[in-house]
Design a protein around this motif. Structure first.
Motif, PDB file in Angstrom:
ATOM      1  N   THR A  94       9.178   0.741  -6.261  1.00  0.00           N
ATOM      2  CA  THR A  94       9.309  -0.338  -7.240  1.00  0.00           C
ATOM      3  C   THR A  94       9.892  -1.596  -6.609  1.00  0.00           C
ATOM      4  O   THR A  94       9.414  -2.704  -6.865  1.00  0.00           O
ATOM      5  CB  THR A  94      10.170   0.123  -8.434  1.00  0.00           C
ATOM      6  OG1 THR A  94       9.538   1.257  -9.031  1.00  0.00           O
ATOM      7  CG2 THR A  94      10.327  -0.976  -9.464  1.00  0.00           C
ATOM      8  N   ILE A  95      10.894  -1.433  -5.770  1.00  0.00           N
ATOM      9  CA  ILE A  95      11.484  -2.584  -5.068  1.00  0.00           C
ATOM     10  C   ILE A  95      10.431  -3.259  -4.201  1.00  0.00           C
ATOM     11  O   ILE A  95      10.349  -4.486  -4.148  1.00  0.00           O
ATOM     12  CB  ILE A  95      12.710  -2.156  -4.239  1.00  0.00           C
ATOM     13  CG1 ILE A  95      13.872  -1.827  -5.176  1.00  0.00           C
ATOM     14  CG2 ILE A  95      13.104  -3.229  -3.228  1.00  0.00           C
ATOM     15  CD1 ILE A  95      15.023  -1.101  -4.505  1.00  0.00           C
ATOM     16  N   HIS A 131       0.819  -1.185   0.000  1.00  0.00           N
ATOM     17  CA  HIS A 131       0.000   0.000   0.000  1.00  0.00           C
ATOM     18  C   HIS A 131       0.871   1.260   0.000  1.00  0.00           C
ATOM     19  O   HIS A 131       0.594   2.218  -0.721  1.00  0.00           O
ATOM     20  CB  HIS A 131      -0.928  -0.034   1.193  1.00  0.00           C
ATOM     21  CG  HIS A 131      -1.831   1.145   1.299  1.00  0.00           C
ATOM     22  ND1 HIS A 131      -2.838   1.393   0.391  1.00  0.00           N
ATOM     23  CD2 HIS A 131      -1.868   2.155   2.179  1.00  0.00           C
ATOM     24  CE1 HIS A 131      -3.459   2.505   0.730  1.00  0.00           C
ATOM     25  NE2 HIS A 131      -2.893   2.979   1.816  1.00  0.00           N
ATOM     26  N   ILE A 132       1.915   1.264   0.803  1.00  0.00           N
ATOM     27  CA  ILE A 132       2.802   2.425   0.880  1.00  0.00           C
ATOM     28  C   ILE A 132       3.448   2.700  -0.473  1.00  0.00           C
ATOM     29  O   ILE A 132       3.577   3.852  -0.886  1.00  0.00           O
ATOM     30  CB  ILE A 132       3.864   2.234   1.980  1.00  0.00           C
ATOM     31  CG1 ILE A 132       3.190   2.242   3.351  1.00  0.00           C
ATOM     32  CG2 ILE A 132       4.939   3.300   1.908  1.00  0.00           C
ATOM     33  CD1 ILE A 132       4.080   1.861   4.498  1.00  0.00           C
ATOM     34  N   ALA A 133       3.810   1.639  -1.179  1.00  0.00           N
ATOM     35  CA  ALA A 133       4.446   1.808  -2.488  1.00  0.00           C
ATOM     36  C   ALA A 133       3.498   2.476  -3.473  1.00  0.00           C
ATOM     37  O   ALA A 133       3.904   3.366  -4.232  1.00  0.00           O
ATOM     38  CB  ALA A 133       4.913   0.457  -3.025  1.00  0.00           C
ATOM     39  N   LYS A 160       9.309  -7.096  -4.635  1.00  0.00           N
ATOM     40  CA  LYS A 160       9.470  -8.058  -3.542  1.00  0.00           C
ATOM     41  C   LYS A 160       8.170  -8.836  -3.329  1.00  0.00           C
ATOM     42  O   LYS A 160       8.182 -10.043  -3.123  1.00  0.00           O
ATOM     43  CB  LYS A 160       9.891  -7.353  -2.266  1.00  0.00           C
ATOM     44  CG  LYS A 160      10.156  -8.310  -1.140  1.00  0.00           C
ATOM     45  CD  LYS A 160      10.830  -7.638   0.015  1.00  0.00           C
ATOM     46  CE  LYS A 160      11.063  -8.654   1.094  1.00  0.00           C
ATOM     47  NZ  LYS A 160      12.438  -8.825   1.436  1.00  0.00           N
ATOM     48  N   ARG A 161       7.031  -8.148  -3.399  1.00  0.00           N
ATOM     49  CA  ARG A 161       5.742  -8.832  -3.243  1.00  0.00           C
ATOM     50  C   ARG A 161       5.539  -9.848  -4.352  1.00  0.00           C
ATOM     51  O   ARG A 161       5.055 -10.948  -4.124  1.00  0.00           O
ATOM     52  CB  ARG A 161       4.574  -7.831  -3.249  1.00  0.00           C
ATOM     53  CG  ARG A 161       4.623  -6.789  -2.181  1.00  0.00           C
ATOM     54  CD  ARG A 161       4.680  -7.381  -0.775  1.00  0.00           C
ATOM     55  NE  ARG A 161       4.994  -6.354   0.198  1.00  0.00           N
ATOM     56  CZ  ARG A 161       6.184  -6.202   0.781  1.00  0.00           C
ATOM     57  NH1 ARG A 161       7.187  -6.983   0.488  1.00  0.00           N
ATOM     58  NH2 ARG A 161       6.375  -5.276   1.688  1.00  0.00           N
ATOM     59  N   LYS A 162       5.895  -9.478  -5.569  1.00  0.00           N
ATOM     60  CA  LYS A 162       5.767 -10.399  -6.702  1.00  0.00           C
ATOM     61  C   LYS A 162       6.640 -11.632  -6.475  1.00  0.00           C
ATOM     62  O   LYS A 162       6.190 -12.762  -6.666  1.00  0.00           O
ATOM     63  CB  LYS A 162       6.179  -9.703  -8.002  1.00  0.00           C
ATOM     64  CG  LYS A 162       6.028 -10.601  -9.221  1.00  0.00           C
ATOM     65  CD  LYS A 162       6.384  -9.857 -10.486  1.00  0.00           C
ATOM     66  CE  LYS A 162       7.812 -10.130 -10.835  1.00  0.00           C
ATOM     67  NZ  LYS A 162       8.214  -9.607 -12.137  1.00  0.00           N
ATOM     68  N   PHE A 163       7.859 -11.426  -6.043  1.00  0.00           N
ATOM     69  CA  PHE A 163       8.768 -12.534  -5.776  1.00  0.00           C
ATOM     70  C   PHE A 163       8.179 -13.463  -4.714  1.00  0.00           C
ATOM     71  O   PHE A 163       8.205 -14.693  -4.879  1.00  0.00           O
ATOM     72  CB  PHE A 163      10.122 -11.996  -5.314  1.00  0.00           C
ATOM     73  CG  PHE A 163      11.111 -13.069  -4.960  1.00  0.00           C
ATOM     74  CD1 PHE A 163      11.805 -13.729  -5.950  1.00  0.00           C
ATOM     75  CD2 PHE A 163      11.341 -13.392  -3.638  1.00  0.00           C
ATOM     76  CE1 PHE A 163      12.728 -14.720  -5.628  1.00  0.00           C
ATOM     77  CE2 PHE A 163      12.253 -14.374  -3.297  1.00  0.00           C
ATOM     78  CZ  PHE A 163      12.951 -15.050  -4.302  1.00  0.00           C
TER      79      PHE A 163
END
Length: 75
Positions: free
Chosen positions: A37-38, A1-3, A42-45
């Protein structure tokens, strides 16, 4: 959410978020964008590499994730 909030502030050139100076103004747009973006990546990973989710569910979660990311990018 923060991203997603950080990306939104960059796009909208918002000066503040909840009474605090926006990250892109405090640290610069490149840094704020990179951190957001990181966080997304990270969530995708974690989705793709999860050992507790079946391959089918992992593929479906990734599909939902990709759709969500596209929606965020399009506004």
């Amino acid at each position: 959410h923060i991203a997603s909030l950080a990306h939104d502030d960059i796009v909208d050139d918002s000066p503040s978020r909840r009474g605090q100076q926006s990250q892109h103004l405090k640290y610069g747009s490149r840094v704020a964008d990179s951190v957001a973006t990181i966080s997304f990546r990270k969530r995708k990973f974690l989705l793709v590499r999860s050992k507790t989710v079946s391959e089918f569910k992992s593929a479906r979660l990734y599909e939902i994730y990709a759709h969500t990311m596209s929606s965020l990018a399009e506004g």
